[in-house]
Design a protein around this motif. Structure first.
Motif, PDB file in Angstrom:
ATOM      1  N   SER A 246       0.828  -1.211   0.000  1.00  0.00           N
ATOM      2  CA  SER A 246       0.000   0.000   0.000  1.00  0.00           C
ATOM      3  C   SER A 246       0.864   1.263   0.000  1.00  0.00           C
ATOM      4  O   SER A 246       0.594   2.211  -0.737  1.00  0.00           O
ATOM      5  CB  SER A 246      -0.925  -0.007   1.225  1.00  0.00           C
ATOM      6  N   LEU A 297      -6.042   2.551   0.212  1.00  0.00           N
ATOM      7  CA  LEU A 297      -4.641   2.309   0.580  1.00  0.00           C
ATOM      8  C   LEU A 297      -4.365   2.802   1.995  1.00  0.00           C
ATOM      9  O   LEU A 297      -3.605   2.169   2.742  1.00  0.00           O
ATOM     10  CB  LEU A 297      -3.712   3.005  -0.421  1.00  0.00           C
ATOM     11  N   LEU A 319      -5.827  -4.165  -5.840  1.00  0.00           N
ATOM     12  CA  LEU A 319      -5.110  -2.891  -5.649  1.00  0.00           C
ATOM     13  C   LEU A 319      -4.167  -2.628  -6.818  1.00  0.00           C
ATOM     14  O   LEU A 319      -4.029  -1.504  -7.296  1.00  0.00           O
ATOM     15  CB  LEU A 319      -4.331  -2.935  -4.328  1.00  0.00           C
TER      16      LEU A 319
END
Length: 342
Positions: A246, A297, A319
């Protein structure tokens, strides 16, 4: 007697039936109009004032230092129920200038499940009052306003008896022999420069080599996509790696936006980056996709592993897909500032 009662009931029924039908129709049409107008703020909502509080501070007389970044929050449920919409703030009184009143307001925020959060900094010491702010939705409509908020702003602490720490004055006086040594050193230096200059004039002239063409720089989107692939190779799916991934995706996307739009997104917060991109004529839908990805995130960046929301290996791969799509969206074509948009 019974005959009169019969005639009275028949007449009453003829009067009540049309009245009941008219009331039923008016209620139906009123509900339809209310359903159509549910997306438009009513005058009661526009005039609703919501109280402010400072995140993490429960004192009745809050205090802060000059220049502190204070996180204010307010409950938006009385004025708006659309979670995730972009919220803008401006002084309720158009003649009010926040800088002149001693405040700096960071623009751009979201309706986070009915909670409004924004950042402001006091610029003056003493009793400071943040004036009432109009709350605008992403289409620029006023949906409510905040109540004025007062707090005490303190400056840096300076003791009355404190004196500046000056350096002692040093008297530089050289004896005569040192001046003679310095003059001889300057003469020797001049002779050395003269010798080097004459050697330089007598050197053979060399032909200049052909210029070497430097390879064309790699496009920004290709570089960003390769970094994402390398990040996922180094950090496969696991709860511990999800936080690292992230952070990595956030930095790669900010670096790409900094190069693509020539803005300082790398050193900006999410809200500051969204404001910078809004100046580049990005639409509200494009900004919302970027902001939703960064909010997702942030859940993994700033949350302990044991407090993560539910996630799977599919979350880990999604993601990457969302970050790749955002980068590819601006991979081709000129930037908005160069005469077009991708």
């Amino acid at each position: 007697m019974l005959k009169n009662l019969y005639h009275f009931s028949n007449a009453g029924r003829r009067i009540v039936n049309p009245v009941f039908l008219a009331g039923l129709l008016s209620g139906f049409f009123g509900a339809a109009v209310l359903a159509l107008d549910s997306g438009t703020p009513t005058p009661a909502q526009v005039g609703t004032e919501v109280p402010l509080s400072i995140s993490g501070v429960s004192s009745s007389d809050p205090k802060a230092k000059i220049g502190d970044r204070l996180t204010f929050q307010a409950d938006l449920n009385p004025v708006s129920g659309q979670a995730g919409q972009i919220i803008n703030l401006k002084p309720a009184d158009e003649k009010t200038k926040l800088e002149e009143d001693g405040w700096y307001l960071v623009q751009g925020t979201l309706n986070q499940n009915g909670l409004l959060r924004f950042i402001a900094s006091p610029l003056r010491t003493g009793k400071a009052v943040l004036p009432s702010l109009s709350i605008l939705d992403e289409e620029g409509r006023v949906i409510g306003k905040t109540k004025p908020f007062s707090l005490t702003v303190e400056g840096p602490e300076v003791q009355a008896n404190e004196k500046p720490d000056f350096m002692d004055v040093v008297d530089l006086r050289l004896p005569l022999r040192y001046w003679i040594y310095l003059a001889l050193l300057l003469v020797a230096f001049g002779i050395l420069v003269r010798i080097l200059y004459l050697r330089y004039k007598r050197r053979p002239v060399r032909t200049k080599p052909a210029p070497v063409r430097e390879p064309a720089p790699e496009p920004d989107h290709i570089l960003a996509l390769r970094k994402i692939d390398e990040l996922y190779v180094r950090h496969p799916f696991s709860p511990a790696n999800l936080k690292v991934v992230s952070f990595g995706l956030s930095e790669i996307i900010k670096e790409f936006f900094s190069k693509r739009f020539k803005v300082d997104a790398l050193e900006s917060t999410t809200d500051e980056m969204i404001n910078l991109l809004r100046r580049e004529a990005l639409s509200g839908e494009q900004l919302r996709a970027i902001q939703l990805l960064f909010l997702e995130l942030d859940q993994f960046k700033f949350t302990k592993i044991e407090d993560y929301p539910s996630f799977t290996e599919e979350t880990h791969s999604h993601l990457k897909v969302k970050a790749t799509l955002i980068i590819q969206k601006w991979a081709l074509g000129p930037t908005p500032g160069e005469g077009g948009s991708p």
